[in-house]
Motif scaffolding. Structure first.
Motif, PDB file in Angstrom:
ATOM      1  N   THR A  24       0.864  -1.164   0.000  1.00 50.51           N
ATOM      2  CA  THR A  24       0.000   0.000   0.000  1.00 50.51           C
ATOM      3  C   THR A  24       0.910   1.226   0.000  1.00 50.51           C
ATOM      4  N   ARG A  44      -9.364   6.601  -1.431  1.00 47.66           N
ATOM      5  CA  ARG A  44      -9.563   5.427  -2.291  1.00 47.66           C
ATOM      6  C   ARG A  44     -10.198   4.254  -1.554  1.00 47.66           C
ATOM      7  N   ASP A  45      -9.613   3.864  -0.409  1.00 48.71           N
ATOM      8  CA  ASP A  45     -10.027   2.626   0.255  1.00 48.71           C
ATOM      9  C   ASP A  45     -11.192   2.806   1.213  1.00 48.71           C
ATOM     10  N   ASP A  51     -10.160   5.873  -7.705  1.00 48.39           N
ATOM     11  CA  ASP A  51      -9.747   4.492  -7.938  1.00 48.39           C
ATOM     12  C   ASP A  51      -8.236   4.329  -7.974  1.00 48.39           C
ATOM     13  N   SER A  52      -7.507   5.432  -8.041  1.00 49.90           N
ATOM     14  CA  SER A  52      -6.058   5.334  -8.192  1.00 49.90           C
ATOM     15  C   SER A  52      -5.391   6.577  -7.630  1.00 49.90           C
ATOM     16  N   ALA A  53      -4.068   6.495  -7.479  1.00 49.58           N
ATOM     17  CA  ALA A  53      -3.304   7.647  -7.008  1.00 49.58           C
ATOM     18  C   ALA A  53      -3.375   8.787  -8.028  1.00 49.58           C
ATOM     19  N   LYS A  54      -3.418   8.448  -9.311  1.00 50.24           N
ATOM     20  CA  LYS A  54      -3.505   9.474 -10.353  1.00 50.24           C
ATOM     21  C   LYS A  54      -4.793  10.275 -10.212  1.00 50.24           C
ATOM     22  N   GLU A  55      -5.911   9.582  -9.983  1.00 55.91           N
ATOM     23  CA  GLU A  55      -7.183  10.277  -9.801  1.00 55.91           C
ATOM     24  C   GLU A  55      -7.150  11.117  -8.526  1.00 55.91           C
TER      25      GLU A  55
END
Length: 247
Positions: A24, A44-45, A51-55
């Motif tokens: 993680t 995210r979680d 859904d992602s680090a980019k988002e």
């Protein structure tokens, strides 16, 4: 330095499932020390907003995600106990609060409650000029002219905009507290007795609770494991836990 953390070795306070994957995100430098949860995990979680680090990076760059009143842009920014997380576009506000088992959960609060945050005094010292510096559990330092009314173990409510003290709760018998660590994490009660241990052993507190049908109940724990709160911290909606579900 790696930006990843093995799930099996994360602090117990982190709201992550340890066996879903090997890795993680690792918390960056900042408040709360090793116990701080990376903001990405909450987005995210826990909340399921990305859904992602980019988002997550894209969302933070809009300047509408605030931590304790300040816009943040680092997905690894550590988030910890009693921080206020605000989503201004959604008009959603959360307080980070210990859940049963010691995991940090997001408790929905209204906009007025999100204007300030709670801090536990963990140290006090006199600084140059005669003022006193109060050190809080999250690494924040608050400067006051007269430190005589403040002691380690007290709790302060800090205005997120002015950074000034707006309320003070003393650590004393009769105070309302919540346990934030140990076997009773997440439980709330009233300090019945404070026991100062001679030598190097930890001080302890006896916390009274109302049991079923009015019977006396409660627990004993280490003094460092309790934080003084007020009745505004005992109500509200259900906390948001891992996976974005309410319990």
């Amino acid at each position: 330095m790696t930006k990843h953390q093995k799930r099996l070795s994360v602090p117990n306070s982190w709201p992550v499932e340890r066996k879903e994957a090997t890795w993680t995100v690792k918390a960056g430098a900042g408040p709360h020390g090793a116990a701080g949860v990376p903001l990405l995990i909450l987005l995210r979680d826990v909340l399921g907003y990305v859904d992602s680090a980019k988002e997550a990076r894209y969302a933070l760059n809009q300047g509408t995600v605030l931590v304790n009143g300040d816009a943040v842009s680092d997905v690894r920014r550590p988030i910890g106990m009693f921080d206020i997380l605000a989503f201004t576009e959604r008009e959603e506000y959360y307080r980070v609060f210990p859940d049963e088992g010691g995991r940090l959960a997001l408790t929905p609060v209204d906009a007025d409650a999100a204007d300030s945050r709670l801090g536990k005094v963990v140290g006090k010292r006199q600084v140059t000029g005669g003022d006193f510096q109060l050190s809080l559990h999250d690494g924040t330092n608050v400067r006051v002219e007269d430190g005589s009314e403040y002691s380690a173990g007290d709790s302060l409510v800090i205005d997120n905009e002015t950074k000034e003290i707006v309320a003070h709760f003393s650590y004393e018998e009769g105070a309302l507290v919540t346990a934030v660590a140990g076997a009773h994490a997440g439980e709330i009660g009233t300090i019945e007795e404070i026991t100062v241990t001679a030598g190097s052993g930890p001080n302890t507190v006896r916390v009274a609770q109302e049991g079923e049908e009015g019977e006396d109940a409660g627990f004993e724990t280490i003094a460092d494991y309790v934080v003084v709160i007020d009745e505004n911290f005992t109500g509200g909606e259900d906390a948001v836990t891992t996976g974005g579900e309410s319990e």
